[in-house]
Design a protein around this motif. Sequence first.
Motif, PDB file in Angstrom:
ATOM      1  N   GLY A 131       0.794  -1.221   0.000  1.00  0.00           N
ATOM      2  CA  GLY A 131       0.000   0.000   0.000  1.00  0.00           C
ATOM      3  C   GLY A 131       0.827   1.273   0.000  1.00  0.00           C
ATOM      4  O   GLY A 131       0.293   2.357   0.209  1.00  0.00           O
ATOM      5  N   THR A 132       2.123   1.184  -0.243  1.00  0.00           N
ATOM      6  CA  THR A 132       2.975   2.365  -0.295  1.00  0.00           C
ATOM      7  C   THR A 132       2.593   3.198  -1.511  1.00  0.00           C
ATOM      8  O   THR A 132       2.276   2.662  -2.576  1.00  0.00           O
ATOM      9  CB  THR A 132       4.459   1.954  -0.377  1.00  0.00           C
ATOM     10  OG1 THR A 132       4.768   1.141   0.747  1.00  0.00           O
ATOM     11  CG2 THR A 132       5.374   3.144  -0.398  1.00  0.00           C
ATOM     12  N   ALA A 133       2.612   4.503  -1.341  1.00  0.00           N
ATOM     13  CA  ALA A 133       2.251   5.402  -2.440  1.00  0.00           C
ATOM     14  C   ALA A 133       3.206   5.234  -3.619  1.00  0.00           C
ATOM     15  O   ALA A 133       4.407   5.034  -3.442  1.00  0.00           O
ATOM     16  CB  ALA A 133       2.285   6.849  -1.959  1.00  0.00           C
ATOM     17  N   LEU A 134       2.635   5.316  -4.798  1.00  0.00           N
ATOM     18  CA  LEU A 134       3.434   5.194  -6.013  1.00  0.00           C
ATOM     19  C   LEU A 134       4.135   6.522  -6.299  1.00  0.00           C
ATOM     20  O   LEU A 134       3.572   7.590  -6.049  1.00  0.00           O
ATOM     21  CB  LEU A 134       2.549   4.807  -7.192  1.00  0.00           C
ATOM     22  CG  LEU A 134       1.886   3.444  -7.098  1.00  0.00           C
ATOM     23  CD1 LEU A 134       0.916   3.245  -8.246  1.00  0.00           C
ATOM     24  CD2 LEU A 134       2.936   2.351  -7.089  1.00  0.00           C
ATOM     25  N   PRO A 135       5.341   6.472  -6.843  1.00  0.00           N
ATOM     26  CA  PRO A 135       6.041   7.720  -7.171  1.00  0.00           C
ATOM     27  C   PRO A 135       5.498   8.321  -8.458  1.00  0.00           C
ATOM     28  O   PRO A 135       4.810   7.663  -9.229  1.00  0.00           O
ATOM     29  CB  PRO A 135       7.479   7.250  -7.350  1.00  0.00           C
ATOM     30  CG  PRO A 135       7.345   5.843  -7.829  1.00  0.00           C
ATOM     31  CD  PRO A 135       6.130   5.301  -7.121  1.00  0.00           C
ATOM     32  N   GLY A 136       5.821   9.579  -8.685  1.00  0.00           N
ATOM     33  CA  GLY A 136       5.443  10.231  -9.933  1.00  0.00           C
ATOM     34  C   GLY A 136       4.002  10.703  -9.933  1.00  0.00           C
ATOM     35  O   GLY A 136       3.292  10.633  -8.934  1.00  0.00           O
TER      36      GLY A 136
END
Length: 179
Positions: A131-136
């Motif tokens: 569930g870690t936020a995606l980069p970009g």
Amino acid sequence: MTRGLVPGLASPYPIGETLPGVFRGDSFTQRWCAALDEVLAPIVATLDSFPAYLDPATAPEALLPWLAGWMGIALDGHQSAERQRELVQIGVELLQWRGTARGIRAAVRALFDLDPELVESGGTATSPQPGTALPGGDRPELLVRLRVPNPDDFDVRRLDALVDMAKPAHLPHRVEITG
């Protein structure tokens, strides 16, 4: 000048000399073969030197845009013949990096002799936590920013066309020129 217009171009493989002995002494046959040799000599000369036509260093000037087209490079006529040869050779080397940030930077550097700033919307990351936020960003985009000495005299269309050829086909892009 094309090879077909070179007066007196001799065939390296005269047809008359390859015929059986009975035809070598026949005047009509030898004249007919000599006429064929005259027609075929430019074709043979071109095929014998074909590798030189494919080498940017030795190709005729008229073939440089064609060679560049093989690599997706559009020569726009702003460069001298020697510079066009350099760009085609650089294009051969850069083909492996096409569609990458490295390739875009190198292409801009090759054509304009300036280092661009690239701002990309994507990114990569790894995390042991689910569930870690995606980069970009959520919209793909590429911004190519170029600092030039005189922005008013710079042809933005050339930069835009170059970036369009060097970037991934699916990625929208913008170019910015700053002073």
